[in-house]
Design an enzyme around this catalytic site. Structure first.
Site, PDB file in Angstrom:
ATOM      1  N   HIS A  17       3.292   7.016   2.550  1.00 10.48           N
ATOM      2  CA  HIS A  17       3.521   5.974   3.575  1.00 10.48           C
ATOM      3  C   HIS A  17       2.143   5.495   4.018  1.00 10.48           C
ATOM      4  O   HIS A  17       1.373   4.999   3.196  1.00 10.48           O
ATOM      5  CB  HIS A  17       4.363   6.604   4.677  1.00 10.48           C
ATOM      6  N   HIS A  24       6.623  -0.431  -3.992  1.00  7.44           N
ATOM      7  CA  HIS A  24       7.220  -0.448  -2.659  1.00  7.44           C
ATOM      8  C   HIS A  24       8.722  -0.310  -2.789  1.00  7.44           C
ATOM      9  O   HIS A  24       9.307  -0.841  -3.736  1.00  7.44           O
ATOM     10  CB  HIS A  24       6.885  -1.767  -1.937  1.00  7.44           C
ATOM     11  N   ASP A  36      -1.428  -1.445   1.312  1.00  6.58           N
ATOM     12  CA  ASP A  36      -2.499  -0.447   1.357  1.00  6.58           C
ATOM     13  C   ASP A  36      -3.550  -0.627   0.270  1.00  6.58           C
ATOM     14  O   ASP A  36      -4.570   0.048   0.289  1.00  6.58           O
ATOM     15  CB  ASP A  36      -1.900   0.962   1.234  1.00  6.58           C
TER      16      ASP A  36
HETATM   17  N1  CMC Z   1       2.353   4.238  -9.738  1.00  2.73           N
HETATM   18  C1  CMC Z   1       2.984   4.539 -10.885  1.00  2.73           C
HETATM   19  N2  CMC Z   1       4.320   4.570 -11.023  1.00  2.73           N
HETATM   20  C2  CMC Z   1       5.049   4.276  -9.929  1.00  2.73           C
HETATM   21  C3  CMC Z   1       4.461   3.942  -8.705  1.00  2.73           C
HETATM   22  C4  CMC Z   1       3.058   3.935  -8.629  1.00  2.73           C
HETATM   23  N3  CMC Z   1       2.438   3.610  -7.503  1.00  2.73           N
HETATM   24  N4  CMC Z   1       5.423   3.698  -7.800  1.00  2.73           N
HETATM   25  C5  CMC Z   1       6.583   3.869  -8.436  1.00  2.73           C
HETATM   26  N5  CMC Z   1       6.354   4.214  -9.729  1.00  2.73           N
HETATM   27  C6  CMC Z   1       7.352   4.429 -10.778  1.00  2.73           C
HETATM   28  C7  CMC Z   1       8.040   5.771 -10.619  1.00  2.73           C
HETATM   29  O1  CMC Z   1       7.382   6.777 -11.335  1.00  2.73           O
HETATM   30  C8  CMC Z   1       9.410   5.453 -11.157  1.00  2.73           C
HETATM   31  O2  CMC Z   1       9.325   5.421 -12.558  1.00  2.73           O
HETATM   32  P1  CMC Z   1      10.548   5.990 -13.459  1.00  2.73           P
HETATM   33  O3  CMC Z   1      11.681   5.048 -13.157  1.00  2.73           O
HETATM   34  O4  CMC Z   1      10.049   5.936 -14.849  1.00  2.73           O
HETATM   35  O5  CMC Z   1      10.818   7.383 -12.950  1.00  2.73           O
HETATM   36  C9  CMC Z   1       9.669   4.015 -10.704  1.00  2.73           C
HETATM   37  O6  CMC Z   1       8.367   3.437 -10.577  1.00  2.73           O
HETATM   38  C10 CMC Z   1      10.400   3.926  -9.375  1.00  2.73           C
HETATM   39  O7  CMC Z   1       9.692   4.711  -8.419  1.00  2.73           O
HETATM   40  P2  CMC Z   1      10.331   5.407  -7.162  1.00  2.73           P
HETATM   41  O8  CMC Z   1       9.487   6.568  -6.765  1.00  2.73           O
HETATM   42  O9  CMC Z   1      11.788   5.661  -7.444  1.00  2.73           O
HETATM   43  O10 CMC Z   1      10.239   4.249  -6.113  1.00  2.73           O
HETATM   44  P3  CMC Z   1      10.437   4.411  -4.554  1.00  2.73           P
HETATM   45  O11 CMC Z   1      11.018   3.151  -4.065  1.00  2.73           O
HETATM   46  O12 CMC Z   1      11.135   5.678  -4.217  1.00  2.73           O
HETATM   47  O13 CMC Z   1       8.918   4.579  -4.049  1.00  2.73           O
HETATM   48  C11 CMC Z   1       6.801   4.205  -3.152  1.00  2.73           C
HETATM   49  C12 CMC Z   1       8.207   3.636  -3.345  1.00  2.73           C
HETATM   50  C13 CMC Z   1       5.994   3.276  -2.249  1.00  2.73           C
HETATM   51  C14 CMC Z   1       6.879   5.574  -2.457  1.00  2.73           C
HETATM   52  C15 CMC Z   1       6.112   4.359  -4.549  1.00  2.73           C
HETATM   53  O14 CMC Z   1       6.026   3.098  -5.177  1.00  2.73           O
HETATM   54  C16 CMC Z   1       4.747   5.005  -4.468  1.00  2.73           C
HETATM   55  O15 CMC Z   1       4.662   6.256  -4.478  1.00  2.73           O
HETATM   56  N6  CMC Z   1       3.636   4.203  -4.394  1.00  2.73           N
HETATM   57  C17 CMC Z   1       2.315   4.757  -4.239  1.00  2.73           C
HETATM   58  C18 CMC Z   1       2.086   5.125  -2.787  1.00  2.73           C
HETATM   59  C19 CMC Z   1       1.868   3.894  -1.941  1.00  2.73           C
HETATM   60  O16 CMC Z   1       1.108   3.004  -2.287  1.00  2.73           O
HETATM   61  N7  CMC Z   1       2.529   3.881  -0.759  1.00  2.73           N
HETATM   62  C20 CMC Z   1       2.390   2.804   0.200  1.00  2.73           C
HETATM   63  C21 CMC Z   1       3.658   2.039   0.374  1.00  2.73           C
HETATM   64  S1  CMC Z   1       3.430   0.505   1.280  1.00  2.73           S
HETATM   65  C22 CMC Z   1       2.925   0.969   2.839  1.00  2.73           C
HETATM   66  C23 CMC Z   1       3.927   1.766   3.565  1.00  2.73           C
HETATM   67  O17 CMC Z   1       5.055   1.322   3.728  1.00  2.73           O
HETATM   68  O18 CMC Z   1       3.576   2.849   4.004  1.00  2.73           O
END
Ligand code: CMC
Length: 428
Positions: A267, A306, A362
């Protein structure tokens, strides 16, 4: 005229049910009538991490994740970032309308009046080790505010709620600045009520021996960043504030739950994680190897992806513009080159395209904070200052919502059935 309802047939019993559809939703509680026997609990919806569950009705923030739209109370984020002040946006989030001149003057005056913290808070802050993470400090000190203002528990009283809102908006920047000074072993600089909200915060953070020269471009850049972070509907920390607040605890305790949620690297902690990632990559030529590792499932490209935005995060677009204004003043952050190249490669790579992973808020914010002189572990504190009005506005909306009750999700129990206690001598 089509009916606004959903007809479902339970193949276990052959019975059909008609469920009302309103605002694109069915009520999960309506599923409970679907039973296989009279003593059956009834059907539930299973939705870990609330991927497809609306937990509230809210009139504060609108996001269209596919089209990259973000609006506070109907106003596009781009217009607010260009034309409004942070306190003006906070007022908008709280009250639902932009303030008149007189309303804004009063709001600013109320906040200015409350910027000091009780001196015991200073003793409390001094108890933290010099290397305590500033988010841990902010989290603890915000929770501690509830002990200074016990009347804050009168959450039904709008006058008390307004006062706590003012106190939070006024004192969190002071605590945040003190946390910064504490980590550097610098004496605390007290609020100056002749300065603007942002000017005062920056002064409390950076002033040393009367030498601090306010830079209006950097102050406006910080203000824009705070505006961009001010609310983001039902994100993890806001949901935490709502869930904790639903027990009717005081707002300082509820907001400290939001700060705790924001602290996490998935987050608000992501801005800090982006900088560590850029440090680890070190040079442009290491980017392909890094991307290959991410695609192989070893780590994530921080600042990308996201839960809601499946296109370019509109905040990231604005932040990228702000970055150039800031770097004109401070000189280029050498890590910008790596970030730009990472973005370019990721936006062309099938792995990221297929998963709709774009830069989020971010990705560039950390580079700006660093250029402004904030240490990496402080970035999330700035996010917290920005998100504060959103948390408090959502908390108040939750309290006024007659449909809300104490948050209490259900579970699917997967553990043992009943079994007899095993005496110690007979275990293992
Ligand atoms: N890098 C590489 N792969 C990713 C990333 C990433 N940053 N984010 C998602 N994926 C992949 C993930 O591995 C999955 O792949 P597969 O379908 O092959 O398993 C797919 O994309 C879907 O990911 P998810 O984890 O199911 O997506 P989510 O909606 O649960 O997660 C998130 C959203 C923000 C937690 C995630 O994108 C992430 O961990 N990003 C990096 C951390 C980040 O930048 N966070 C800040 C978010 S914006 C500010 C805030 O709101 O705090």
């Amino acid at each position: 005229m089509p009916k606004e309802s959903l007809t479902v047939t339970d193949n276990r019993t052959g019975k059909s049910y008609e469920l009302a559809v309103s605002e694109g939703c069915i009520k999960a509680a309506d599923l409970r009538q679907i039973k296989v026997a009279d003593d059956d609990f009834g059907l539930m919806a299973y939705d870990p991490a609330y991927l497809n569950t609306a937990s509230c009705r809210s009139a504060i923030t609108f996001i269209d994740g596919d089209r990259g739209i973000l609006r506070y109370r109907g106003y596009p984020i781009e217009q607010l970032a260009e034309k409004a002040s942070f306190l003006e946006v906070a007022y908008l989030l709280f009250e639902g309308e932009l303030p008149t001149r007189a309303q804004l003057d009063k709001w600013e005056e109320d906040v200015r009046y409350h910027t000091y913290v009780h001196t015991n808070i200073i003793k409390f802050l001094e108890g933290y080790r010099y290397d305590a993470h500033p988010m841990g400090v902010l989290l603890g000190a915000t929770a501690a505010l509830s002990t200074f203002y016990p009347e804050a528990k009168n959450i039904e009283d709008p006058t008390s709620r307004y006062l706590q809102r003012v106190r939070l908006m006024a004192k969190i920047p002071t605590i945040a600045a003190f946390a910064f000074r504490h980590s550097r072993g610098l004496p605390f600089v007290f609020p100056r009520n002749d300065l603007s909200y942002i000017g005062n915060y920056v002064n409390m953070t950076f002033e040393i021996g009367g030498q601090h020269e306010p830079n209006p471009v950097l102050q406006r850049a910080l203000e824009i960043l705070l505006i961009l972070h001010a609310d983001h509907e039902q994100n993890c920390s806001t949901s935490a504030v709502r869930a904790v607040g639903s027990s009717h605890v005081d707002p300082f305790s509820a907001v400290s739950a939001g700060i705790a949620a924001l602290y996490g690297p998935l987050h608000g902690g992501a801005n800090e994680a982006v900088l560590s990632m850029l440090d680890d990559i070190g040079e442009k030529r290491n980017i392909p190897a890094f991307i290959a590792e991410v695609k192989a499932g070893h780590g994530r490209l921080m600042g990308f992806g996201h839960r809601v935005y499946k296109s370019y995060d509109p905040r990231a677009k604005l932040i990228k513009q702000v970055a150039y204004d800031v770097f004109e003043q401070t000189g280029l952050n050498p890590k910008l080159e790596i970030a730009l190249e990472l973005e370019k490669i990721a936006l062309e790579d099938d792995y990221f395209i297929k998963r709709k992973l774009y830069p989020n808020v971010d990705f560039y914010s950390g580079l700006i904070y660093q250029a402004m002189g904030y240490p990496t572990d402080y970035f999330t504190v700035l996010f917290a200052i920005g998100r504060l009005p959103g948390w408090v506005a959502q908390w108040e909306e939750m309290l006024r919502d007659k449909e809300q009750k104490i948050a209490r999700p259900r579970q699917i129990y997967t553990g043992y059935d009943s079994r007899e206690f095993v005496p110690m001598a007979m275990r293992g």
